[in-house]
Enzyme design. Structure first.
Site, PDB file in Angstrom:
ATOM      1  N   GLY A  51       0.870  -1.128   0.172  1.00 21.11           N
ATOM      2  CA  GLY A  51      -0.020   0.086   0.032  1.00 21.11           C
ATOM      3  C   GLY A  51       0.965   1.331  -0.038  1.00 21.11           C
ATOM      4  N   GLN A  54       2.798  10.081   2.132  1.00 23.49           N
ATOM      5  CA  GLN A  54       4.093   9.375   2.184  1.00 23.49           C
ATOM      6  C   GLN A  54       5.015  10.007   0.893  1.00 23.49           C
ATOM      7  OE1 GLN A  54       2.259   5.361   2.416  1.00 23.49           O
ATOM      8  NE2 GLN A  54       4.120   5.144   3.639  1.00 23.49           N
ATOM      9  N   CYS A 110       6.144   0.101   7.859  1.00 26.74           N
ATOM     10  CA  CYS A 110       5.524   1.189   7.001  1.00 26.74           C
ATOM     11  C   CYS A 110       6.812   1.625   6.428  1.00 26.74           C
ATOM     12  CB  CYS A 110       5.202   2.215   8.057  1.00 26.74           C
ATOM     13  SG  CYS A 110       4.736   3.692   7.302  1.00 26.74           S
ATOM     14  N   LEU A 111       6.625   1.805   5.117  1.00 24.59           N
ATOM     15  CA  LEU A 111       7.620   2.420   4.197  1.00 24.59           C
ATOM     16  C   LEU A 111       8.212   3.741   4.746  1.00 24.59           C
ATOM     17  CD1 LEU A 111       6.109   1.309   0.811  1.00 24.59           C
ATOM     18  CD2 LEU A 111       7.976   0.049   1.943  1.00 24.59           C
ATOM     19  N   HIS A 119      -2.788   6.953   7.317  1.00 25.00           N
ATOM     20  CA  HIS A 119      -1.882   8.130   6.637  1.00 25.00           C
ATOM     21  C   HIS A 119      -2.512   9.577   6.417  1.00 25.00           C
ATOM     22  CE1 HIS A 119       2.268   5.958   6.526  1.00 25.00           C
ATOM     23  NE2 HIS A 119       1.724   5.060   6.119  1.00 25.00           N
ATOM     24  N   HIS A 151      -4.243   0.762   7.750  1.00 23.28           N
ATOM     25  CA  HIS A 151      -2.856   1.548   7.624  1.00 23.28           C
ATOM     26  C   HIS A 151      -2.899   2.855   6.710  1.00 23.28           C
ATOM     27  CE1 HIS A 151       1.774   1.203   8.276  1.00 23.28           C
ATOM     28  NE2 HIS A 151       1.562   1.816   7.005  1.00 23.28           N
ATOM     29  N   GLU A 152      -3.308   2.520   5.565  1.00 25.32           N
ATOM     30  CA  GLU A 152      -3.278   3.527   4.618  1.00 25.32           C
ATOM     31  C   GLU A 152      -4.192   4.725   4.945  1.00 25.32           C
ATOM     32  OE1 GLU A 152      -0.804   3.563   2.515  1.00 25.32           O
ATOM     33  OE2 GLU A 152      -0.501   1.413   3.204  1.00 25.32           O
TER      34      GLU A 152
HETATM   35  O1  K1U Z   1       1.870   2.517   3.790  1.00 29.17           O
HETATM   36  C1  K1U Z   1       2.846   1.803   3.824  1.00 29.17           C
HETATM   37  O2  K1U Z   1       3.758   2.486   4.529  1.00 29.17           O
HETATM   38  C2  K1U Z   1       2.968   0.654   2.902  1.00 29.17           C
HETATM   39  C3  K1U Z   1       2.969  -0.585   4.090  1.00 29.17           C
HETATM   40  C4  K1U Z   1       1.602  -1.044   4.422  1.00 29.17           C
HETATM   41  C5  K1U Z   1       1.616  -2.272   5.258  1.00 29.17           C
HETATM   42  C6  K1U Z   1       2.273  -3.063   5.870  1.00 29.17           C
HETATM   43  C7  K1U Z   1       1.994  -3.819   6.785  1.00 29.17           C
HETATM   44  C8  K1U Z   1       0.635  -4.007   7.271  1.00 29.17           C
HETATM   45  C9  K1U Z   1      -0.222  -3.003   6.965  1.00 29.17           C
HETATM   46  C10 K1U Z   1       0.216  -2.194   6.023  1.00 29.17           C
HETATM   47  C11 K1U Z   1       4.025  -1.687   3.359  1.00 29.17           C
HETATM   48  O3  K1U Z   1       3.645  -2.389   2.461  1.00 29.17           O
HETATM   49  S1  K1U Z   1       5.291  -2.342   4.171  1.00 29.17           S
HETATM   50  C12 K1U Z   1       5.860  -3.529   3.269  1.00 29.17           C
HETATM   51  C13 K1U Z   1       5.097  -4.718   3.483  1.00 29.17           C
HETATM   52  O4  K1U Z   1       4.312  -4.912   4.527  1.00 29.17           O
HETATM   53  C14 K1U Z   1       5.337  -5.861   2.297  1.00 29.17           C
HETATM   54  C15 K1U Z   1       6.236  -5.579   1.285  1.00 29.17           C
HETATM   55  C16 K1U Z   1       6.342  -6.735   0.301  1.00 29.17           C
HETATM   56  C17 K1U Z   1       5.478  -7.697   0.469  1.00 29.17           C
HETATM   57  C18 K1U Z   1       4.719  -7.973   1.298  1.00 29.17           C
HETATM   58  C19 K1U Z   1       4.495  -7.078   2.406  1.00 29.17           C
HETATM   59 ZN    ZN Z   2       2.832   3.411   5.974  1.00 25.86          ZN
END
Ligand code: K1U
Ligand code: ZN
Length: 173
Positions: A46, A51, A93-94, A139, A135-136
């Site tokens: 997401g 972001q 979270c990125l 944000h 989560h999104e």
């Molecule tokens: O919003 C963001 O920072 C993106 C975030 C979203 C998220 C992660 C975990 C739980 C809920 C929401 C991410 O995508 S972090 C990376 C991640 O979770 C992932 C990356 C590659 C494959 C699978 C998961």
């Molecule tokens: Zn995030």
């Protein structure tokens, strides 16, 4: 498609509530496309407009980041209209690099939004999709998952981040 730089904590843009999108324009569609590419490249499941520095209520999600099965969804002005149950999920979270933590969320949500053609749409999700949507949408309110963990864990992360920032400054003055 350009890959956009992702802002990281404690950038103030991440703490501000975002504006409603008034009109779906070509510019907004371009931003959604760039955000989608940025999400895949990260990689993530997401990404929300703040972001990448845009104060707008726009998010993209795709739980199948493998190239063959991609199904990106862009949600404009999304809002949770139904929520139930609870689950604990280890989130990342990125915008919060090198940190994950268990967070308690609703286990099922229904989200109403507008699509990139300006038509109303609904997404219902449970499990990881429900977590990702919450989560999104957080944000868009200027909230990070750090705001949903214990004050002690949050303080430890902030301390680590501050130390890292100081180190980075020394390495590249
Ligand atoms: O919003 C963001 O920072 C993106 C975030 C979203 C998220 C992660 C975990 C739980 C809920 C929401 C991410 O995508 S972090 C990376 C991640 O979770 C992932 C990356 C590659 C494959 C699978 C998961
Ligand atoms: Zn995030």
């Amino acid at each position: 498609m350009p890959i956009l730089p992702i802002l990281t904590f404690p950038d103030p843009v991440l703490s501000r509530p975002c504006r409603q999108v008034r009109e779906v324009t070509d510019e907004l569609r371009r931003l959604a496309a760039d955000m989608t590419e940025t999400m895949y490249q990260a990689p993530g499941i997401g990404l929300a407009a703040p972001q990448v520095g845009h104060d707008l209520r726009l998010v993209v999600v795709d739980l199948s980041p493998r190239e063959e099965g991609r199904e990106p969804v862009a949600l404009v002005n999304p809002r949770i209209v139904e929520a139930e149950g609870s689950l604990i999920f280890e989130e990342g979270c990125l915008s919060v690099p090198e940190f994950t933590c268990d967070v308690s969320r609703f286990s099922r949500v229904k989200v109403e939004a507008t699509d990139l053609e300006g038509r109303p749409m609904t997404v219902e999700g449970e499990g990881v999709l429900a977590v990702c949507l919450q989560h999104e949408l957080d944000h868009l309110e200027g909230r990070l998952f750090l705001d949903r963990i214990s004050p002690l864990k949050r303080a430890l992360y902030k301390k680590r981040r501050l130390k890292q920032a100081k180190q980075d400054k020394q390495d590249k003055p």
